[in-house]
Design a protein around this motif. Structure first.
Motif, PDB file in Angstrom:
ATOM      1  N   LYS A   2       0.841  -1.190   0.000  1.00  0.00           N
ATOM      2  CA  LYS A   2       0.000   0.000   0.000  1.00  0.00           C
ATOM      3  C   LYS A   2       0.875   1.237   0.000  1.00  0.00           C
ATOM      4  CE  LYS A   2      -0.828  -0.783   4.884  1.00  0.00           C
ATOM      5  NZ  LYS A   2      -0.436  -2.174   4.807  1.00  0.00           N
ATOM      6  N   ARG A   3       0.301   2.322  -0.436  1.00  0.00           N
ATOM      7  CA  ARG A   3       1.066   3.556  -0.553  1.00  0.00           C
ATOM      8  C   ARG A   3       0.163   4.738  -0.286  1.00  0.00           C
ATOM      9  NH1 ARG A   3       0.294   5.814  -5.781  1.00  0.00           N
ATOM     10  NH2 ARG A   3      -1.059   4.553  -7.064  1.00  0.00           N
ATOM     11  N   ALA A   4       0.756   5.896  -0.063  1.00  0.00           N
ATOM     12  CA  ALA A   4      -0.030   7.115   0.097  1.00  0.00           C
ATOM     13  C   ALA A   4      -0.684   7.448  -1.229  1.00  0.00           C
ATOM     14  CB  ALA A   4       0.877   8.257   0.536  1.00  0.00           C
ATOM     15  N   LEU A   5      -1.912   7.926  -1.169  1.00  0.00           N
ATOM     16  CA  LEU A   5      -2.671   8.117  -2.392  1.00  0.00           C
ATOM     17  C   LEU A   5      -3.137   9.548  -2.565  1.00  0.00           C
ATOM     18  CD1 LEU A   5      -4.571   4.805  -2.016  1.00  0.00           C
ATOM     19  CD2 LEU A   5      -3.082   5.366  -3.914  1.00  0.00           C
ATOM     20  N   THR A   6      -3.630   9.814  -3.741  1.00  0.00           N
ATOM     21  CA  THR A   6      -4.109  11.139  -4.069  1.00  0.00           C
ATOM     22  C   THR A   6      -5.452  11.403  -3.430  1.00  0.00           C
ATOM     23  OG1 THR A   6      -5.019  10.170  -6.058  1.00  0.00           O
ATOM     24  CG2 THR A   6      -2.872  11.218  -6.245  1.00  0.00           C
ATOM     25  N   THR A   7      -5.999  12.573  -3.668  1.00  0.00           N
ATOM     26  CA  THR A   7      -7.293  12.931  -3.096  1.00  0.00           C
ATOM     27  C   THR A   7      -8.417  12.198  -3.800  1.00  0.00           C
ATOM     28  OG1 THR A   7      -7.599  14.729  -4.656  1.00  0.00           O
ATOM     29  CG2 THR A   7      -6.466  15.256  -2.593  1.00  0.00           C
ATOM     30  N   VAL A 140     -13.505   0.827   5.552  1.00  0.00           N
ATOM     31  CA  VAL A 140     -14.279   1.773   6.355  1.00  0.00           C
ATOM     32  C   VAL A 140     -13.781   1.792   7.797  1.00  0.00           C
ATOM     33  CG1 VAL A 140     -16.584   2.393   7.173  1.00  0.00           C
ATOM     34  CG2 VAL A 140     -16.292   1.563   4.841  1.00  0.00           C
ATOM     35  N   THR A 141     -13.407   0.628   8.323  1.00  0.00           N
ATOM     36  CA  THR A 141     -12.860   0.570   9.679  1.00  0.00           C
ATOM     37  C   THR A 141     -11.596   1.419   9.783  1.00  0.00           C
ATOM     38  OG1 THR A 141     -13.759  -1.638  10.111  1.00  0.00           O
ATOM     39  CG2 THR A 141     -11.847  -0.968  11.409  1.00  0.00           C
ATOM     40  N   LEU A 142     -10.705   1.306   8.821  1.00  0.00           N
ATOM     41  CA  LEU A 142      -9.445   2.047   8.865  1.00  0.00           C
ATOM     42  C   LEU A 142      -9.636   3.524   8.518  1.00  0.00           C
ATOM     43  CD1 LEU A 142      -7.197  -0.690   7.260  1.00  0.00           C
ATOM     44  CD2 LEU A 142      -7.092   0.117   9.625  1.00  0.00           C
ATOM     45  N   LEU A 151      -5.146   7.977   4.194  1.00  0.00           N
ATOM     46  CA  LEU A 151      -4.866   6.896   3.255  1.00  0.00           C
ATOM     47  C   LEU A 151      -6.123   6.118   2.914  1.00  0.00           C
ATOM     48  CD1 LEU A 151      -3.070   4.887   1.698  1.00  0.00           C
ATOM     49  CD2 LEU A 151      -2.605   3.742   3.862  1.00  0.00           C
ATOM     50  N   PHE A 152      -6.929   5.798   3.923  1.00  0.00           N
ATOM     51  CA  PHE A 152      -7.998   4.828   3.719  1.00  0.00           C
ATOM     52  C   PHE A 152      -9.348   5.436   3.340  1.00  0.00           C
ATOM     53  CE2 PHE A 152      -4.900   2.441   6.242  1.00  0.00           C
ATOM     54  CZ  PHE A 152      -4.763   1.339   5.408  1.00  0.00           C
ATOM     55  N   ARG A 153      -9.641   6.680   3.754  1.00  0.00           N
ATOM     56  CA  ARG A 153     -10.936   7.254   3.388  1.00  0.00           C
ATOM     57  C   ARG A 153     -11.113   7.329   1.867  1.00  0.00           C
ATOM     58  NH1 ARG A 153     -13.892  11.705   2.142  1.00  0.00           N
ATOM     59  NH2 ARG A 153     -11.994  12.813   1.600  1.00  0.00           N
ATOM     60  N   PRO A 154     -10.120   7.805   1.108  1.00  0.00           N
ATOM     61  CA  PRO A 154     -10.308   7.814  -0.346  1.00  0.00           C
ATOM     62  C   PRO A 154     -10.510   6.420  -0.938  1.00  0.00           C
ATOM     63  CG  PRO A 154      -8.476   9.238   0.289  1.00  0.00           C
ATOM     64  CD  PRO A 154      -8.842   8.452   1.496  1.00  0.00           C
ATOM     65  N   GLN A 155      -9.962   5.394  -0.274  1.00  0.00           N
ATOM     66  CA  GLN A 155     -10.118   4.045  -0.799  1.00  0.00           C
ATOM     67  C   GLN A 155     -11.570   3.559  -0.731  1.00  0.00           C
ATOM     68  OE1 GLN A 155      -7.806   2.562  -2.407  1.00  0.00           O
ATOM     69  NE2 GLN A 155      -6.178   4.007  -1.877  1.00  0.00           N
ATOM     70  N   VAL A 156     -12.303   4.044   0.259  1.00  0.00           N
ATOM     71  CA  VAL A 156     -13.722   3.685   0.355  1.00  0.00           C
ATOM     72  C   VAL A 156     -14.452   4.145  -0.901  1.00  0.00           C
ATOM     73  CG1 VAL A 156     -15.865   4.022   1.645  1.00  0.00           C
ATOM     74  CG2 VAL A 156     -13.686   3.779   2.878  1.00  0.00           C
ATOM     75  N   PHE A 157     -14.173   5.365  -1.335  1.00  0.00           N
ATOM     76  CA  PHE A 157     -14.855   5.904  -2.509  1.00  0.00           C
ATOM     77  C   PHE A 157     -14.339   5.280  -3.803  1.00  0.00           C
ATOM     78  CE2 PHE A 157     -15.433   9.027   0.821  1.00  0.00           C
ATOM     79  CZ  PHE A 157     -16.791   9.238   0.745  1.00  0.00           C
ATOM     80  N   ALA A 158     -13.069   4.871  -3.796  1.00  0.00           N
ATOM     81  CA  ALA A 158     -12.560   4.143  -4.953  1.00  0.00           C
ATOM     82  C   ALA A 158     -13.274   2.792  -5.077  1.00  0.00           C
ATOM     83  CB  ALA A 158     -11.053   3.945  -4.826  1.00  0.00           C
TER      84      ALA A 158
END
Length: 391
Positions: A2-7, A140-142, A151-158
């Protein structure tokens, strides 16, 4: 990986969110805000309701996030734990089985098969175990947890966007505890950006298609800056005495400079004679030694653990026919309470070592090297009892 991601806007092509979903607090309220945010950005209310309908907080995910003691191991111990003869033999078989796929990856993305084979092996044992944790629950937990919400909030929307496209099942998609999916463990946003339908069946299936997973991993490494056809790591021998403060991940020198200081390849010729490289001494000047070429930096875009990154890079060389590294005879390092004591002392002297966790990360290494230099000790960034006592 995993890596840091964009907005969110860059990941899913959405406008700036109208709702700010704060971490922490009541979990159900947090999920409700996520739904509002998704709808504000154009997602159908019915779709978002179905997507979030059964999401729940997973305490096992939180426990796993805080339990990463394996990264307290030194490089030699860690690499011997991860690299077995069985994994080497399987890697050679997979290289033959998917030779045509790896040829395509090397042609299209410039990434060596050894690099992807190593990731494939470490992440899922060549697809044998991809994780059985519900991916949406994990994300969502993270995102709700306040340790790394950016890191993880944008992944929920992805993941929501993948669901809209028909490529994610919120109830059945499973993977690693940190939300990665598939044989080489990619986060949803990276699947959106770099997913490849390598087998031509009209779907990007990272869990069931090794071709899709490997092609996607190759594209992602290229996207992260991988330089086609260049080496990434090479084992070297170092002289008994040199300016050890030049070692580490902070600075790169031309190979000709290292050569002038007496650094030599342990076997064969230099892999990247015209390139700059960093001298990596994971266990100090008396332990294993490597030069890391520019492609080595790309590994840190995929995983932030120094020990994991170096082990993965080294395993990639082994799978390409490289020798077993020389473990040398390093001085005993610090572990557990002693490492935490050192980190506290370094922090008290103004160094940014991050969390006091007993893990020898990049910040602790840099601070160690700075204090070694100040105290007149060999500045090889390997923390020892002598340094702890001197501080």
């Amino acid at each position: 990986m995993k890596r840091a991601l964009t907005t969110l806007a860059l990941i899913a092509g959405l406008s700036a969110p109208a709702y700010a979903s704060e971490c922490g607090g009541n979990f159900n309220a947090f999920v409700k805000d996520l739904r509002k945010e998704a709808q504000a950005n154009g997602y159908d209310a019915g779709l978002t309701k179905r997507f979030f309908a059964n999401v729940r907080q997973d305490q096992n995910v939180l426990a796993a996030d805080r339990r990463q003691g394996v990264f307290q191991m030194d490089f030699t111990s860690f690499s011997r734990r991860l690299i077995s003869q069985g994994r080497i033999n399987t890697g050679k078989r997979k290289a033959q089985e998917y030779s045509a796929v790896f040829d395509r990856i090397e042609r299209d993305y410039g990434v060596s098969r050894g690099v992807l084979l190593a990731f494939w092996a470490f992440e899922t044992d060549y697809g044998g175990f991809q994780g059985d944790i519900n991916t949406l629950n994990a994300l969502v937990t993270l995102a709700h947890d306040c340790r790394r919400p950016e890191l993880f909030r944008p992944q929920v929307f992805a993941a929501l966007e993948l669901y809209r496209q028909g490529n994610f099942d919120p109830q059945r998609t499973t993977g690693a505890w940190a939300g990665e999916i598939g044989m080489v463990q990619m986060l949803p946003a990276d699947i959106l950006e770099n997913g490849v339908d390598g087998d031509g069946d009209g779907k990007v299936s990272l869990k069931t298609s090794a071709t899709d997973a490997l092609m996607s991993g190759g594209k992602m490494l290229q996207h992260l800056g991988w330089r086609a056809g260049e080496p990434w790591l090479q084992e070297v021998q170092v002289p008994a005495d040199m300016d050890w403060s030049l070692s580490g991940t902070a600075q790169a020198l031309p190979i000709s400079k290292w050569q002038a200081m007496g650094v030599r390849p342990r076997s064969g010729a230099w892999d990247g004679k015209g390139l700059k490289a960093k001298l990596i001494l994971p266990q100090g000047r008396k332990g294993p030694a490597f030069v890391a070429y520019p492609n080595f930096d790309v590994y840190f875009e995929w995983n932030q653990s120094f020990t994991y990154v170096l082990t993965a890079a080294y395993f990639g060389t082994r799978l390409m026919g490289g020798p077993v590294f020389d473990a040398g005879n390093p001085e005993p390092g610090l572990e557990g309470a002693d490492m935490k004591a050192l980190q506290r002392k370094l922090a008290a002297r103004g160094h940014d070592v991050g969390k006091i966790d007993g893990i020898l990360g990049a910040g602790t290494r840099a601070a160690t090297q700075a204090e070694q230099k100040r105290l007149g000790l060999p500045a090889d960034a390997w923390p020892t009892r002598a340094l702890l006592n001197a501080l």
